[in-house]
Design an enzyme around this catalytic site. Structure first.
Site, PDB file in Angstrom:
ATOM      1  N   LYS A   1       0.863  -1.181   0.000  1.00 45.01           N
ATOM      2  CA  LYS A   1       0.000   0.000   0.000  1.00 45.01           C
ATOM      3  C   LYS A   1       0.900   1.231   0.000  1.00 45.01           C
ATOM      4  O   LYS A   1       1.779   1.371   0.851  1.00 45.01           O
ATOM      5  CB  LYS A   1      -0.896   0.000   1.248  1.00 45.01           C
ATOM      6  CG  LYS A   1      -1.611   1.341   1.505  1.00 45.01           C
ATOM      7  CD  LYS A   1      -2.524   1.306   2.726  1.00 45.01           C
ATOM      8  CE  LYS A   1      -3.064   2.701   3.066  1.00 45.01           C
ATOM      9  NZ  LYS A   1      -3.955   2.708   4.258  1.00 45.01           N
TER      10      LYS A   1
ATOM     11  N   LYS B   1     -10.197  12.897   7.924  1.00 50.08           N
ATOM     12  CA  LYS B   1      -9.700  12.538   9.252  1.00 50.08           C
ATOM     13  C   LYS B   1      -9.700  13.774  10.149  1.00 50.08           C
ATOM     14  O   LYS B   1      -9.605  14.894   9.649  1.00 50.08           O
ATOM     15  CB  LYS B   1      -8.253  12.044   9.137  1.00 50.08           C
ATOM     16  CG  LYS B   1      -8.093  10.659   8.553  1.00 50.08           C
ATOM     17  CD  LYS B   1      -6.640  10.243   8.565  1.00 50.08           C
ATOM     18  CE  LYS B   1      -6.467   8.857   7.973  1.00 50.08           C
ATOM     19  NZ  LYS B   1      -7.136   7.796   8.746  1.00 50.08           N
TER      20      LYS B   1
ATOM     21  N   ASP C   1     -12.071   7.015   3.652  1.00 47.30           N
ATOM     22  CA  ASP C   1     -10.869   6.825   4.455  1.00 47.30           C
ATOM     23  C   ASP C   1     -10.447   5.347   4.494  1.00 47.30           C
ATOM     24  O   ASP C   1      -9.364   5.030   4.968  1.00 47.30           O
ATOM     25  CB  ASP C   1     -11.100   7.355   5.875  1.00 47.30           C
ATOM     26  CG  ASP C   1      -9.803   7.591   6.635  1.00 47.30           C
ATOM     27  OD1 ASP C   1      -8.729   7.545   5.999  1.00 47.30           O
ATOM     28  OD2 ASP C   1      -9.875   7.820   7.852  1.00 47.30           O
TER      29      ASP C   1
ATOM     30  N   ARG D   1      -7.426  -0.477   1.115  1.00 48.84           N
ATOM     31  CA  ARG D   1      -7.958  -1.714   0.546  1.00 48.84           C
ATOM     32  C   ARG D   1      -8.377  -1.524  -0.906  1.00 48.84           C
ATOM     33  O   ARG D   1      -8.359  -2.470  -1.691  1.00 48.84           O
ATOM     34  CB  ARG D   1      -9.107  -2.225   1.429  1.00 48.84           C
ATOM     35  CG  ARG D   1     -10.284  -1.294   1.542  1.00 48.84           C
ATOM     36  CD  ARG D   1     -11.162  -1.591   2.756  1.00 48.84           C
ATOM     37  NE  ARG D   1     -10.511  -1.235   4.022  1.00 48.84           N
ATOM     38  CZ  ARG D   1     -11.051  -1.418   5.222  1.00 48.84           C
ATOM     39  NH1 ARG D   1     -12.257  -1.966   5.336  1.00 48.84           N
ATOM     40  NH2 ARG D   1     -10.401  -1.074   6.314  1.00 48.84           N
TER      41      ARG D   1
HETATM   42  N1  BES Z   1      -4.102   4.746   6.936  1.00 46.44           N
HETATM   43  C1  BES Z   1      -5.225   4.462   7.733  1.00 46.44           C
HETATM   44  C2  BES Z   1      -4.921   3.489   8.874  1.00 46.44           C
HETATM   45  C3  BES Z   1      -3.942   3.964   9.922  1.00 46.44           C
HETATM   46  C4  BES Z   1      -4.389   4.515  11.096  1.00 46.44           C
HETATM   47  C5  BES Z   1      -2.591   3.787   9.744  1.00 46.44           C
HETATM   48  C6  BES Z   1      -3.498   4.913  12.072  1.00 46.44           C
HETATM   49  C7  BES Z   1      -1.699   4.184  10.719  1.00 46.44           C
HETATM   50  C8  BES Z   1      -2.148   4.739  11.882  1.00 46.44           C
HETATM   51  C9  BES Z   1      -6.322   3.855   6.879  1.00 46.44           C
HETATM   52  O1  BES Z   1      -6.384   4.288   5.573  1.00 46.44           O
HETATM   53  C10 BES Z   1      -7.610   4.234   7.531  1.00 46.44           C
HETATM   54  O2  BES Z   1      -7.921   5.387   7.543  1.00 46.44           O
HETATM   55  N2  BES Z   1      -8.349   3.243   8.035  1.00 46.44           N
HETATM   56  C11 BES Z   1      -9.580   3.477   8.672  1.00 46.44           C
HETATM   57  C12 BES Z   1     -10.531   2.417   8.194  1.00 46.44           C
HETATM   58  C13 BES Z   1     -11.956   2.656   8.602  1.00 46.44           C
HETATM   59  C14 BES Z   1     -12.509   3.857   7.881  1.00 46.44           C
HETATM   60  C15 BES Z   1     -12.755   1.416   8.266  1.00 46.44           C
HETATM   61  C16 BES Z   1      -9.371   3.396  10.174  1.00 46.44           C
HETATM   62  O3  BES Z   1      -8.555   2.576  10.619  1.00 46.44           O
HETATM   63  O4  BES Z   1      -9.984   4.160  10.890  1.00 46.44           O
HETATM   64 ZN    ZN Z   2      -4.644   4.925   4.761  1.00 44.60          ZN
HETATM   65 MN    MN Z   3      -7.496   6.061   5.335  1.00 46.74          MN
END
Ligand code: BES
Ligand code: ZN
Ligand code: MN
Length: 497
Positions: free
Chosen positions: A262, A274, A344, A348
């Site tokens: 990724k 975010k 966000d 995936r």
């Molecule tokens: N890049 C983030 C995940 C992440 C969070 C990496 C904290 C490193 C530190 C990912 O793209 C994300 O935003 N995931 C969301 C998924 C949710 C919307 C289902 C998350 O983890 O909140």
């Molecule tokens: Zn991300």
């Molecule tokens: Mn994200």
């Protein structure tokens, strides 16, 4: 810092480092030095808490009859149990200690150890750990004071197998090059590192004989990569998909193993924005691709006898008038449609096309993807383990064992049908989030699984591992390079000619 290997002899200057076992058991070399120093080492231990435990260091002023600057006693723990990781950690801790003390030169005197390591392996692993700890990312600090800069210029490792040690170290040194490349990429901010500039960085691997190809938007459109393109469409920085091939096996046509990363060069969350606090951390949301690129460098650097494909899916996730909206439906390269209920959950989406493309074009024996995919994996495993999700028990076991051997731990997490059903959509083939926050990391896993087409596959969720807020012996705080060592070992143990 220059690292050298030499046969055992008495150094004239700098700091001397000698090992001490548990319960203050002097190694023969430490005992000889103590004798020369009129018992100063034993007296220094007696008046301190130093007990020779693994990781303990004790600085001793050199007595007047010795010309060296100082002596450091290094705790090795039970001498019969000293292994590669113990010596790597010692090398790293020593570098931090000597820099903290302002030393410029040091000699580690390693005698034969009682443990399982040969003297050459012992010396090489100590040097490897030392080099890993020297990593710094200072390029944007233009006003550093002298006392903020490292002082240690020379580290000599003495053993009774210097030539052999140098040979063992050569491969570990290439591995460190790969880890440093990963750390550099992950450290760079989003204004410098974006899909095209990250692709350019991957291109530099051509020097080592890696074939590198970058697909631009036009090519991706032709291939039908609607999921990856969807994530990138809100950014003025166009997305890229970079393919790296290292064909080191005797049979260049033998099915390769594939690593997929990724590479979100900055993740604002997109329209599902975010919160502001801490968002700067999302510059390292390309950590998975950083690991894949550093791994390719490490493998090509030591001319590994294996065919390996590395694929990184690069995009910047931005909110914009042209960005994808919650509810949008994208068509992935596999033909499966995806309802994007949260922009966000973008990692995936880019991996969906990268995984499908990888298995479709290269017919690999197996695929391992790495991704900073979910915050939920941090809740579950913190910064001790990356989450491992796999459709294949043998692959999962091999990865876990490799992680244990190098000290980069994995913990297997479940994929099952109930999780999979939770991403069925009413309007498309699937949605990119489930209806609630539960089991968020497994939900990410079952989503990816729909794009591997039955190929043996593992997903490593490294969101808790790519970046560290505290120093560890061989990993200074900041970008860790997690996964390069693990996967290099995984390849070396199972897939080389
Ligand atoms: N890049 C983030 C995940 C992440 C969070 C990496 C904290 C490193 C530190 C990912 O793209 C994300 O935003 N995931 C969301 C998924 C949710 C919307 C289902 C998350 O983890 O909140
Ligand atoms: Zn991300
Ligand atoms: Mn994200």
């Amino acid at each position: 810092m220059k690292i050298s290997f030499a046969e055992l002899s008495a150094p004239k200057a700098g700091t001397i480092v000698v090992g001490v076992g548990e319960d203050r058991a002097l190694t023969p070399i430490a005992a000889a030095l103590d004798k020369e120093a009129g018992g100063a080492l034993v007296r220094a231990m007696a008046s301190s808490r130093f007990a020779g435990k693994k990781g303990q260091l004790l600085a001793v002023l050199a007595p007047a009859n010795l010309t060296v600057g100082g002596i450091v006693l290094a705790g090795l723990g039970k001498l019969a149990d000293v292994d590669a990781l113990t010596l790597q950690a010692l090398g790293g801790s020593l570098v931090a200690h000597l820099n903290g003390a302002g030393e410029s030169e040091a000699t580690v005197r390693l005698g034969a150890l009682e443990g399982k390591l040969s003297p050459a392996e012992a010396a090489a692993n100590l040097a490897f750990g030392a080099r890993l700890r020297t990593y710094r990312f200072d390029k944007y600090r233009t006003r550093m004071k002298a006392e903020q800069k490292p002082t240690l210029k020379k580290l000599a490792v003495q053993s009774d197998a210097a030539t052999a040690a140098k040979k063992v170290f050569a491969d570990l040194d290439r591995l460190a090059d790969g880890i440093f490349f990963t750390r550099d990429l992950v450290s760079e901010p989003g204004n410098i590192l974006y899909p095209e500039s990250l692709a350019d960085q991957a291109m530099t691997l051509a020097e080592l004989g890696v074939e590198v190809e970058a697909l631009d938007e036009k090519k991706m459109k032709k291939l039908g990569m609607g999921a990856l393109l969807g994530v990138g469409q809100g950014s003025v920085r166009p997305p890229r998909l970079v393919v790296m091939a290292w064909l080191g096996a005797d049979d260049k046509k033998a099915a390769p193993i594939a690593f997929v990363g990724k590479g979100i060069t900055f993740d604002t969350g997109g329209i599902s924005l975010k919160p502001g606090a801490g968002m700067e951390e999302m510059k390292w949301d390309m950590g998975g691709s950083g690991t894949v690129i550093g791994l390719m460098k490490a493998l090509a650097g030591r001319k590994a006898k294996v065919n390996v494909i590395g694929v990184v899916a690069l995009a910047e996730n931005m909110p914009d008038g042209n960005a994808i909206r919650p509810g949008d439906i994208l068509t992935s390269m596999s033909g499966q449609t995806i309802e994007v209920n949260n922009t966000d959950a973008e990692g995936r989406l880019v991996l969906a096309d990268a995984l499908w493309y990888t298995q479709d074009r290269f017919k690999p024996r197996l695929m391992v993807n790495l991704a900073t995919l979910t915050g939920a994996i941090l809740v579950a495993l913190g910064s001790e383990y990356a989450g491992l999700f796999s459709n294949n028990d043998e692959l999962a076991e091999r990865l876990t064992a490799a992680g244990r051997a190098v000290g980069e731990h994995l913990w297997r997490m479940p994929l099952n049908d109930a999780f999979d059903r939770a991403i069925d959509s009413d309007v498309a083939d699937m949605k990119n989030i489930s209806g609630d926050r539960n089991a968020g990391s497994s939900i990410g896993g079952v989503f990816l699984q729909r794009f591997v087409n039955g190929v043996p596959w593992a997903h490593l969720d490294i969101a808790g591992m790519a970046w560290s807020k505290k120093d560890a012996p061989t990993v200074p705080k900041g970008a860790t390079g997690y996964g390069v060592r693990l996967l290099e070992r995984f390849v070396a143990d199972h897939y080389e000619d």
